[in-house]
Design a protein around this motif. Structure first.
Motif, PDB file in Angstrom:
ATOM      1  N   GLU A 152     -33.012  18.446 -29.258  1.00  0.00           N
ATOM      2  CA  GLU A 152     -33.681  19.242 -28.350  1.00  0.00           C
ATOM      3  C   GLU A 152     -34.164  18.456 -26.956  1.00  0.00           C
ATOM      4  O   GLU A 152     -34.150  18.480 -26.041  1.00  0.00           O
ATOM      5  CB  GLU A 152     -34.484  20.255 -28.543  1.00  0.00           C
ATOM      6  N   ASP A 206     -30.131  26.353 -23.661  1.00  0.00           N
ATOM      7  CA  ASP A 206     -30.024  26.592 -25.105  1.00  0.00           C
ATOM      8  C   ASP A 206     -29.515  25.279 -25.588  1.00  0.00           C
ATOM      9  O   ASP A 206     -28.413  25.099 -25.885  1.00  0.00           O
ATOM     10  CB  ASP A 206     -29.163  27.694 -25.393  1.00  0.00           C
ATOM     11  N   ALA A 209     -27.155  25.008 -28.785  1.00  0.00           N
ATOM     12  CA  ALA A 209     -25.984  25.226 -28.585  1.00  0.00           C
ATOM     13  C   ALA A 209     -25.247  24.242 -27.810  1.00  0.00           C
ATOM     14  O   ALA A 209     -23.971  23.972 -28.058  1.00  0.00           O
ATOM     15  CB  ALA A 209     -25.882  26.586 -27.626  1.00  0.00           C
ATOM     16  N   PHE A 250     -24.786  26.866 -20.783  1.00  0.00           N
ATOM     17  CA  PHE A 250     -25.893  27.043 -21.725  1.00  0.00           C
ATOM     18  C   PHE A 250     -27.193  27.610 -21.183  1.00  0.00           C
ATOM     19  O   PHE A 250     -28.067  27.456 -21.948  1.00  0.00           O
ATOM     20  CB  PHE A 250     -26.070  25.816 -22.393  1.00  0.00           C
ATOM     21  N   THR A 251     -27.263  27.925 -20.170  1.00  0.00           N
ATOM     22  CA  THR A 251     -28.363  28.235 -19.352  1.00  0.00           C
ATOM     23  C   THR A 251     -28.852  29.621 -19.815  1.00  0.00           C
ATOM     24  O   THR A 251     -28.207  30.510 -19.536  1.00  0.00           O
ATOM     25  CB  THR A 251     -28.280  28.214 -17.854  1.00  0.00           C
ATOM     26  N   THR A 252     -30.176  29.914 -19.915  1.00  0.00           N
ATOM     27  CA  THR A 252     -30.821  31.205 -20.311  1.00  0.00           C
ATOM     28  C   THR A 252     -31.964  31.776 -19.328  1.00  0.00           C
ATOM     29  O   THR A 252     -32.251  30.820 -18.027  1.00  0.00           O
ATOM     30  CB  THR A 252     -31.607  31.143 -21.415  1.00  0.00           C
ATOM     31  N   GLY A 256     -35.207  34.482 -21.523  1.00  0.00           N
ATOM     32  CA  GLY A 256     -34.842  34.053 -22.518  1.00  0.00           C
ATOM     33  C   GLY A 256     -33.388  34.675 -23.180  1.00  0.00           C
ATOM     34  O   GLY A 256     -32.784  34.381 -24.261  1.00  0.00           O
ATOM     35  N   THR A 257     -32.781  35.660 -22.229  1.00  0.00           N
ATOM     36  CA  THR A 257     -31.515  36.207 -22.442  1.00  0.00           C
ATOM     37  C   THR A 257     -30.427  35.467 -21.658  1.00  0.00           C
ATOM     38  O   THR A 257     -30.797  34.598 -21.086  1.00  0.00           O
ATOM     39  CB  THR A 257     -31.337  37.537 -21.942  1.00  0.00           C
ATOM     40  N   ALA A 258     -29.409  35.189 -22.440  1.00  0.00           N
ATOM     41  CA  ALA A 258     -28.258  34.461 -21.836  1.00  0.00           C
ATOM     42  C   ALA A 258     -27.929  35.019 -20.385  1.00  0.00           C
ATOM     43  O   ALA A 258     -27.884  36.324 -20.356  1.00  0.00           O
ATOM     44  CB  ALA A 258     -26.888  34.544 -22.842  1.00  0.00           C
TER      45      ALA A 258
END
Length: 271
Positions: A152, A206, A209, A250-252, A256-258
Motif C-alpha cells: 500500500e 484502493d 485492488a 481504483f479511485t474511491t 470510501g465508496t467506489a
C-alpha cells in the motif's frame, strides 16, 4: 534441553499447551520451525500435497515425528505453518522513485519468483496445495493479504507525488493565505483568519485492488492457462494498471465508496 523436556517444563510451570502450528518465540524453536518449513517445501516440490507425509517431514527435518504430531497435528498444519513462516520475512516493496518503476519492479519480481528454477517449484507447490487443503488456502490468502498490505505504501507515495488523483471534491491543504499583522499595520486592520482548506487524504486509491491488478494477469497465465510469462508480460500488466488507475478505476470517493456507486449501496452489491 530436549523438546520433550521443554514441553514437560512448560506444563509444570502452568503455561497453556501450545496449539499445533502456532507461533512461538525464537531460539531453538525458530530453528526447528525453519527446518520443518524447509522439509515441507521440499516434500511439496518432490511429491505434491497428496504425497507429503509427516514421516517425510520428520526424516528430512531431523525433528521427531512425535514432536511434529504434537505441535503441528497433521500435514495441513505443517503446510499452513510453512506459509505463516514465509510471511514473517523482512520483504519490502520496491522504491524506485515513481509508481511506474515500483510496479514494474514488483511485477518482474513476481515473474522471477515463478520462472527462476531455484525458487519456482516451491512457490508453485504451495499454491497447488491451497487447492487441496482448506487450511492451506486460508494460510495462502493471509500470506498474500499481508503482502498486499505492505504494498500500500507504493500507492501512498504516488498520491503524495501527484502521480495518482486524490479523493474527488477535495483540494490540497494550503497554509492560511491571510497576511499577518506587521509593525506598520494596526491589529484592527488585520483581517480575521479564514477557514483552513480541506486536507487531501493520504490516499483515495484502493491500493489493494491496484496492486492485485498488476499480478492478476501474471497469475492467470501461470496457474490457469499454464502459459509462459516473462518481463514483457509484467510490463504489459503494469501499463494496463496505470492506465486504469489514471482513469479513476481504483479511485474511491471521500466517504470510501467506489466512484459511480449509488449512495447507500456497497461497491460489491448487486444492482
Amino acid at each position: 534441553m530436549s523438546d520433550e523436556t521443554e514441553h514437560g517444563n512448560r506444563r509444570e510451570s502452568g503455561d497453556p499447551p501450545q496449539t499445533p502450528g502456532t507461533r512461538r518465540p525464537g531460539g531453538r524453536t525458530a530453528r526447528t520451525r525453519a527446518a520443518v518449513r524447509d522439509a515441507v517445501l521440499a516434500g511439496l516440490t518432490e511429491h505434491g500435497y497428496p504425497g507429503l507425509t509427516v514421516e517425510y517431514v520428520a526424516e528430512h527435518s531431523g525433528v521427531h515425528k512425535t514432536t511434529l504430531y504434537r505441535r503441528w497435528k497433521d500435514v495441513e498444519g505443517l503446510v499452513a505453518d510453512a506459509l505463516d513462516l514465509a510471511g514473517e520475512d523482512s520483504w519490502v516493496p520496491p522504491d524506485t522513485g515513481s509508481l511506474e518503476g515500483d510496479l514494474r519492479a514488483l511485477a518482474r519480481e513476481v515473474v522471477a519468483s515463478f520462472t527462476d528454477p531455484a525458487v519456482a517449484a516451491s512457490g508453485s507447490a504451495m499454491i497447488a496445495a491451497a487447492f487441496q487443503s482448506e487450511r492451506a488456502a486460508v494460510a495462502l490468502r493471509d500470506y498474500y493479504a499481508e503482502r498486499f498490505t505492505r504494498c500500500e505504501v507504493l500507492v501512498e507515495r504516488a498520491v503524495r507525488r501527484g502521480e495518482l488523483p486524490a479523493a474527488p471534491g477535495t483540494v490540497p491543504a494550503t497554509p492560511d493565505a491571510t497576511p499577518s499583522a506587521t509593525p506598520d499595520t494596526a491589529p484592527s486592520d488585520t483581517a480575521p483568519p479564514g477557514p483552513a482548506s480541506p486536507a487531501v487524504p493520504e490516499s483515495a486509491i484502493d491500493a489493494g485492488a491496484l496492486v492485485r491488478s498488476v499480478s492478476a494477469p501474471l497469475f492467470f497465465r501461470l496457474f490457469i492457462t499454464r502459459e509462459t510469462v516473462d518481463d514483457s508480460h509484467a510490463d504489459q500488466a503494469v501499463a494496463a494498471t496505470l492506465a486504469a488507475a489514471r482513469a479513476g478505476a481504483f479511485t474511491t470517493g471521500s466517504t470510501g465508496t467506489a466512484l459511480g456507486t449509488p449512495p447507500g449501496t456497497s461497491a460489491g452489491a448487486a444492482p
